[in-house]
Design a protein around this motif. Structure first.
Motif, mmCIF file in Angstrom:
data_model
loop_
_atom_site.group_PDB
_atom_site.id
_atom_site.type_symbol
_atom_site.label_atom_id
_atom_site.label_comp_id
_atom_site.label_asym_id
_atom_site.label_seq_id
_atom_site.Cartn_x
_atom_site.Cartn_y
_atom_site.Cartn_z
ATOM 1 N N GLU A 26 71.761 59.788 11.354
ATOM 2 C CA GLU A 26 73.117 59.885 11.887
ATOM 3 C C GLU A 26 73.246 60.980 12.958
ATOM 4 N N ASP A 27 72.495 62.078 12.801
ATOM 5 C CA ASP A 27 72.845 63.268 13.600
ATOM 6 C C ASP A 27 71.699 63.872 14.400
ATOM 7 N N SER A 28 70.509 63.295 14.394
ATOM 8 C CA SER A 28 69.412 63.996 15.067
ATOM 9 C C SER A 28 69.177 63.554 16.507
ATOM 10 N N LEU A 29 69.467 62.307 16.864
ATOM 11 C CA LEU A 29 69.229 61.889 18.243
ATOM 12 C C LEU A 29 70.132 62.662 19.207
ATOM 13 N N ILE A 30 71.394 62.765 18.860
ATOM 14 C CA ILE A 30 72.346 63.560 19.660
ATOM 15 C C ILE A 30 72.971 64.575 18.706
ATOM 16 N N PRO A 31 72.310 65.703 18.508
ATOM 17 C CA PRO A 31 72.768 66.658 17.498
ATOM 18 C C PRO A 31 74.158 67.212 17.829
ATOM 19 N N ALA A 32 74.981 67.285 16.817
ATOM 20 C CA ALA A 32 76.302 67.887 16.977
ATOM 21 C C ALA A 32 76.165 69.379 17.265
ATOM 22 N N ASN A 33 77.255 70.011 17.640
ATOM 23 C CA ASN A 33 77.277 71.451 17.897
ATOM 24 C C ASN A 33 76.917 72.192 16.607
ATOM 25 N N GLN A 34 75.779 72.863 16.596
ATOM 26 C CA GLN A 34 75.305 73.481 15.354
ATOM 27 C C GLN A 34 74.238 74.522 15.660
ATOM 28 N N LEU A 35 73.855 75.242 14.618
ATOM 29 C CA LEU A 35 72.801 76.228 14.723
ATOM 30 C C LEU A 35 71.438 75.578 14.541
ATOM 31 N N SER A 36 70.462 76.130 15.225
ATOM 32 C CA SER A 36 69.070 75.838 14.904
ATOM 33 C C SER A 36 68.488 77.090 14.250
ATOM 34 N N THR A 37 67.190 77.101 14.007
ATOM 35 C CA THR A 37 66.573 78.283 13.404
ATOM 36 C C THR A 37 66.780 79.536 14.249
ATOM 37 N N ASP A 38 66.895 79.393 15.549
ATOM 38 C CA ASP A 38 67.140 80.536 16.426
ATOM 39 C C ASP A 38 68.637 80.849 16.444
ATOM 40 N N ASP A 39 69.155 81.164 15.261
ATOM 41 C CA ASP A 39 70.596 81.296 15.093
ATOM 42 C C ASP A 39 71.184 82.480 15.841
ATOM 43 N N PHE A 40 70.332 83.472 16.183
ATOM 44 C CA PHE A 40 70.813 84.619 16.948
ATOM 45 C C PHE A 40 71.323 84.204 18.325
ATOM 46 N N ALA A 41 70.922 83.007 18.782
ATOM 47 C CA ALA A 41 71.366 82.517 20.089
ATOM 48 C C ALA A 41 72.691 81.761 20.006
ATOM 49 N N GLY A 42 73.183 81.507 18.798
ATOM 50 C CA GLY A 42 74.461 80.837 18.628
ATOM 51 C C GLY A 42 74.355 79.318 18.561
ATOM 52 N N GLN A 43 75.490 78.684 18.322
ATOM 53 C CA GLN A 43 75.538 77.229 18.213
ATOM 54 C C GLN A 43 75.405 76.575 19.588
ATOM 55 N N LEU A 44 74.895 75.350 19.570
ATOM 56 C CA LEU A 44 74.751 74.591 20.806
ATOM 57 C C LEU A 44 74.704 73.117 20.451
ATOM 58 N N ALA A 45 75.403 72.312 21.233
ATOM 59 C CA ALA A 45 75.379 70.863 21.032
ATOM 60 C C ALA A 45 74.235 70.236 21.829
ATOM 61 N N ASN A 46 73.792 69.084 21.380
ATOM 62 C CA ASN A 46 72.824 68.261 22.132
ATOM 63 C C ASN A 46 71.517 69.003 22.411
ATOM 64 N N GLN A 47 71.011 69.733 21.421
ATOM 65 C CA GLN A 47 69.792 70.520 21.628
ATOM 66 C C GLN A 47 68.563 69.609 21.672
ATOM 67 N N THR A 48 67.861 69.665 22.769
ATOM 68 C CA THR A 48 66.675 68.828 22.962
ATOM 69 C C THR A 48 65.609 69.106 21.910
ATOM 70 N N ASN A 49 65.322 70.382 21.696
ATOM 71 C CA ASN A 49 64.266 70.748 20.751
ATOM 72 C C ASN A 49 64.658 70.420 19.321
ATOM 73 N N LEU A 50 65.933 70.591 18.994
ATOM 74 C CA LEU A 50 66.409 70.260 17.650
ATOM 75 C C LEU A 50 66.313 68.761 17.402
ATOM 76 N N ALA A 51 66.589 67.978 18.423
ATOM 77 C CA ALA A 51 66.448 66.523 18.290
ATOM 78 C C ALA A 51 65.005 66.141 17.990
ATOM 79 N N ILE A 52 64.055 66.842 18.607
ATOM 80 C CA ILE A 52 62.648 66.581 18.309
ATOM 81 C C ILE A 52 62.388 66.743 16.822
ATOM 82 N N LYS A 53 62.938 67.803 16.246
ATOM 83 C CA LYS A 53 62.714 68.044 14.820
ATOM 84 C C LYS A 53 63.325 66.950 13.965
ATOM 85 N N GLY A 54 64.539 66.552 14.293
ATOM 86 C CA GLY A 54 65.189 65.515 13.503
ATOM 87 C C GLY A 54 64.457 64.191 13.575
ATOM 88 N N ILE A 55 64.053 63.806 14.780
ATOM 89 C CA ILE A 55 63.334 62.538 14.946
ATOM 90 C C ILE A 55 61.988 62.601 14.226
#
Length: 690
Positions: A492-521
């Motif tokens: 439901e949520d990995s191809l176009i990730p919603a605005n959220q944190l990744s492991t690099d949470d010190f950088a803050g939330q971000l929508a549509n993260q390319t690298n995060l989508a890689i992890k989900g897929i």
């Protein structure tokens, strides 16, 4: 001109960091001394180069863990450990000649007049679960003549109550026993179970021990009095101070000395051990909200601390043999990449494993130890202090896959057991097992730090990695439905990730993260592989198809329209970042993403590297060392791989930092940015498992 300036700046930094002794493989920002658990975790700060007798050792976070060493050679007094000073008593600092670190040992050689003192700090890395779980470390002190003559030599060492608490005003109790073993035991008068102060545990006891015998004496008392006794007489009084008091009140110390008599060119040695033991060790949530007090695995073999200490002291030759064999294997494997990489790996191993503890429970009936109920717990040292943080376990996971894959199963198991119990309300994988170690009490309110795609993908990738490494499908079979639940969320949520944190949470939330989508897929594809291992070919085919379809869409969404690189976020053409989440595709040989992606990223990283590495992404100039090494494992050009490795080694040896290996630092200045001693450095072994 730019390259000349770069080289000049690099040379200047290296000169700054160059100490007066020989450092092998290099001089790190901090040296591991006794590093076995989150609470037995003492280091020597280095910076531009501190000798073993220049500074006080400290807990990983910087508070002093007083540890002192003196020697007398032909009546002359020398210090070889710590930074003690005593009014009215003169002694000379021994001269450090060399320092070497390996995966398991830190070895210092100091000259005390005509005698060399070799101090070996060994924190064992074992595959035997009993030995692995023992929260003790060794300090071996060896002396030998350097001029061919014999010399009278006595050595001394003490520890302070600072090992026992992060609150120096807390009252301390202590005892000393002297049978076959001399042991000083330090514990708080009013312990606080499960609690920490400044990352020191506030219950249990610290033990400082040595084998008893000819020439061995001991003493407890005020620091200046006990140390002066040795420096004036070369021996201690075998007396015990019974004025129990606060740690900082007249600074009680706990000393053991050894008179070697006359020493020639044949080395004579004396062994100390230091340990920090508490029982129970971890508080863990069970089904229905009950909690369980869990103990360290070693209790399944030893019935008392006395028995444990005696075993540990007498096992040193075996421990050293095992350590030397592991050191040689690690060095040989890592040197196939490069000598710089071998140094990085060696510095990472004790730090990463020192955040973990292996536990067992007691049988419900009869009270015996249940060694079939093994759970491994990790403290998120330095950043949040959480228990079993998924996105800290994930970057560290290569160390377990390389050293002992079974530990990966036991690290995942507490999280899987908790979430299959139904107490965690969210459909995605939880972030951690508790807000602060050693409490693993869950998040039944669902209010843990939300990283939905991050943690769900991480759990699926780690579960498959363990099963693949061991050919043991029992864990993925037990939790197949839970793993599939997380996969449904990723669909439901990995191809176009919603605005959220990744492991690099010190950088803050971000929508549509390319690298995060890689992890989900990748997580979806891992579930396909899991179903394949479990024999459900229909589900394997379905998830494989979904992941492949997502990759094709992702290729269009993630590409920059203006430059040849992946974006940090879809649609932001000028943005980019380290695509470290491709590592699982390479490591697990999924062949999910096309080679063209790897080639393009490899070429791009060359163009954006700074003096100390490649930034994590375009939002800042900082980087993460674990993700740099993961990225170095996926590039298709060895020169780019080596660019990442050499930049990290140069950061470690630049003399600008003095804390245990920081995984977060600035790629321009080379200075660390707050993190230290974190277990994620286990990810530096990534190149050893591809």
């Amino acid at each position: 001109m730019r390259s000349q300036l770069f080289c000049a700046a690099l040379y200047a930094v290296q000169v700054l960091a160059d100490p007066s002794w020989t450092s092998t493989p290099f001089n790190p920002p901090s040296v591991p001394l006794a590093v076995r658990t989150p609470y037995l975790n003492t280091w020597l700060p280095q910076g531009t180069g501190n000798a073993l007798n220049d500074e006080w050792p400290t807990l990983w976070q910087g508070s002093v863990t007083g540890w002192t060493g003196f020697a007398k050679v032909d009546g002359q007094s020398y210090s070889w450990l710590g930074a003690a000073s005593i009014d009215g008593v003169n002694f000379t600092k021994a001269t450090q000649k060399s320092f070497t670190f390996t995966a398991t040992q830190s070895i210092f050689v100091l000259s005390a007049g005509p005698v060399d003192i070799t101090v070996t700090f060994l924190s064992p890395v074992e595959t035997d679960f009993v030995k692995l779980s023992i929260p003790f470390s060794y300090m071996d002190v060896s002396v030998a003549s350097t001029d061919g003559a014999s010399h009278s030599v006595q050595i001394y060492s003490d520890i302070s109550g600072e090992w026992s608490s992060g609150a120096l005003e807390w009252d301390l109790d202590w005892t000393t026993t002297a049978t076959n073993v001399v042991t000083h035991q330090l514990n708080l008068a009013n312990p606080a179970q499960w609690e920490e102060v400044s990352d020191h545990i506030q219950y249990g006891a610290v033990y400082y021990s040595a084998l008893n015998g000819k020439g061995v004496t001991y003493q407890t008392g005020r620091d200046a009095i006990v140390r002066t006794q040795f420096l004036n007489n070369g021996t201690l009084t075998n007396t015990k101070d019974t004025f129990f008091r606060a740690i900082s009140y007249s600074w009680p110390v706990f000393a053991i000395s050894k008179d070697f008599g006359n020493v020639g060119k044949t080395p004579a040695s004396f062994l100390y051990t230091i340990g920090n033991v508490r029982d129970p060790a971890v508080k863990y949530i069970l089904t229905g909200g009950a909690t369980q007090s869990r103990s360290l695995y070693f209790w399944s073999k030893f019935s008392s601390i006395t028995q444990l200490i005696s075993f540990f002291l007498n096992d040193y030759s075996n421990a050293l043999k095992t350590a030397n064999a592991l050191d040689q294997k690690v060095e040989a494997d890592a040197n196939k990449i490069s000598p710089d990489y071998a140094g990085i790996v060696a510095l990472s191993i004790r730090q990463s494993l020192g955040a973990n503890e292996l536990t067992i429970s007691k049988n419900t009936h009869g009270g015996g130890w249940n060694t079939s109920d093994v759970l491994y717990f990790m403290k998120e040292i330095s950043s949040d202090g959480n228990t079993n943080t998924v996105d800290v376990m994930f970057p560290a996971f290569p160390i377990f896959l390389y050293l002992l894959p079974e530990l990966g199963q036991y690290l995942l198991e507490p999280l899987l057991q908790y979430q299959v119990s139904g107490q965690y309300p969210n459909q995605w994988a939880c972030h951690d097992l508790g807000p602060h170690y050693p409490k693993a009490t869950g998040h039944n309110d669902g209010q843990d730090e939300a990283m939905p795609v991050e943690e769900s993908g991480n759990m699926l990738i780690m579960a498959l990695s363990y099963a693949r490494a061991t050919k043991d499908n029992s864990q993925i079979r037990r939790y197949a439905n839970l793993l599939d639940q997380w996969t449904q969320f990723l669909i439901e949520d990995s191809l176009i990730p919603a605005n959220q944190l990744s492991t690099d949470d010190f950088a803050g939330q971000l929508a549509n993260q390319t690298n995060l989508a890689i992890k989900g897929i990748t997580g979806i594809r891992c579930m396909a592989e899991i179903w394949g291992l479990l024999g459900d070919k229909a589900k394997q085919t379905n998830y494989t198809s979904i992941a492949a379809n997502y990759v094709q869409q992702w290729l269009n969404l993630s590409a920059s329209a203006t430059e040849p690189h992946l974006t940090l976020a879809y649609g932001n053409d000028s943005s980019w970042g380290l695509a470290y989440n491709l590592f699982a595709d390479v490591h697990l040989k999924l062949n999910l993403f096309p080679k063209s992606v790897y080639d393009e990223q490899t070429a791009w990283y060359k163009t954006v590297a700074n003096q100390y590495g490649v930034p994590l992404d375009t939002r800042h100039t900082l980087t993460k060392s674990d993700w740099e090494i993961w990225t170095s494992a996926i590039v298709t050009d060895t020169s780019v791989r080596d660019l990442f490795i050499t930049a990290l080694k140069n950061t470690l040896s630049n003399g600008l930092n003095n804390v245990p290996f920081s995984d977060l630092y600035d790629t321009i200045s080379g200075e660390n940015l707050g993190f230290k001693a974190r277990p994620v450095v286990g990810g530096h072994l990534a190149l050893l498992i591809v």
